[in-house]
Design a protein around this motif. Structure first.
Motif, PDB file in Angstrom:
ATOM      1  N   ARG A 144      -4.623  -0.810  -8.723  1.00  0.00           N
ATOM      2  CA  ARG A 144      -5.056   0.058  -7.432  1.00  0.00           C
ATOM      3  C   ARG A 144      -5.846   1.000  -8.335  1.00  0.00           C
ATOM      4  N   ASP A 152       1.168  -1.514  -0.029  1.00  0.00           N
ATOM      5  CA  ASP A 152       0.377  -0.263  -0.066  1.00  0.00           C
ATOM      6  C   ASP A 152       0.614   0.769   0.088  1.00  0.00           C
ATOM      7  N   ASP A 186      -8.438   1.911  -6.937  1.00  0.00           N
ATOM      8  CA  ASP A 186      -8.711   2.708  -5.545  1.00  0.00           C
ATOM      9  C   ASP A 186      -8.157   3.739  -4.971  1.00  0.00           C
ATOM     10  N   LEU A 187      -6.554   3.928  -6.037  1.00  0.00           N
ATOM     11  CA  LEU A 187      -5.973   5.145  -5.733  1.00  0.00           C
ATOM     12  C   LEU A 187      -6.111   5.538  -6.956  1.00  0.00           C
TER      13      LEU A 187
END
Length: 275
Positions: free
Chosen positions: A92, A33, A94-95
């Motif tokens: 990813r 992350d 979400d980012l």
């Protein structure tokens, strides 16, 4: 015109986002992350080529050659933002930066002397070359390692292009250009003493927006850059020495003066007319 030469040389080295990125080698187990978040921050920072290009075009209205070159530089820098965002979109989502996060780094920079700005961005490209090399080493996921290696090579080529325009400027403006380059060179090569990683994205550029007038101050996490450098990619004194060495070597050749240290450059600067 340098534009024609640079177009062909940079075109021949250009990578393709569809065919030159090994997307199928992605390994989710090797991306943390923490690492993914730094990719988002780099993507937004690269997006700041937009206001930088607007600045260059405004301040170089009398230089069509350099302004035309901006079409190449802007394309490749925005492509850097795009490939990092494509990585996040695939792996990813979400980012993935939101449009408002990208737009936040677009604001008008104050006018500045074109020769000093040219030198500033030359040094910035040298620094970013080294930052991205360290990022490629720090990351453990193979696809993003490959991407950062490509970005680093691009930044090195951009530094070379700026250097050609600096050489042209000395032919046109003589000591005025030499003085501008030496002045900014001392500033940018002395960042180890200021304990601040000097780069166009973390310098103040607008009195109207001060203190929120650096690219880094407008990121979702304004303190990210220092953590990325100090704690994550660990851009240490040896790495910084490579940046300073690159600046000094190129200026030595450009100015036809042996410059082995920032002190040498500063002494040389004092022999030139003030700018």
């Amino acid at each position: 015109m340098l534009y024609t030469e640079l177009f062909h040389s940079l075109e021949s080295a250009r990578w393709n986002m569809a065919s030159d990125i090994p997307w199928d080698q992605y390994d989710a187990s090797r991306l943390s992350d923490e690492q993914a978040m730094t990719i988002k921050m780099n993507a937004i920072t690269e997006w700041a080529a937009l206001p930088a290009t607007e600045m260059f075009l405004r301040d170089n209205r009398d230089d069509s050659d350099f302004s035309a070159f901006m079409s190449i530089w802007f394309f490749e820098e925005q492509k850097h933002a795009l490939v990092l965002m494509e990585y996040l979109k695939r792996f990813r989502p979400d980012l993935l930066p939101r449009e408002e996060e990208l737009h936040a780094v677009r604001f008008e920079f104050d006018p500045a002397p074109p020769l000093e700005t040219l030198m500033l961005h030359f040094c910035g490209e040298i620094r970013l070359t080294q930052w991205y090399r360290r990022a490629a080493d720090w990351h453990t996921e193979p696809v993003i390692r490959h991407i950062y290696d490509l970005l680093s090579r691009d930044e090195a080529r951009h530094a070379g292009a700026y250097l050609k325009y600096m050489k042209r400027a000395i032919g046109r403006f003589g000591d005025n250009a030499r003085a501008a380059f030496a002045k900014l060179g001392v500033l940018m090569a002395a960042s180890s003493r200021s304990r601040k990683p000097l780069h166009p994205t973390n310098l103040h550029v607008s009195k109207e927006h001060f203190p929120n007038d650096t690219i880094q101050s407008r990121l979702p996490d304004p303190g990210w850059l220092e953590r990325w450098l100090d704690e994550q990619i660990q851009f240490n004194t040896d790495c910084e020495a490579r940046v300073v060495g690159g600046i000094l070597r190129n200026l030595s050749n450009l100015l036809e003066k042996k410059l082995e240290s920032v002190a040498d450059l500063n002494r040389y600067r004092k022999t030139l007319p003030a700018v």
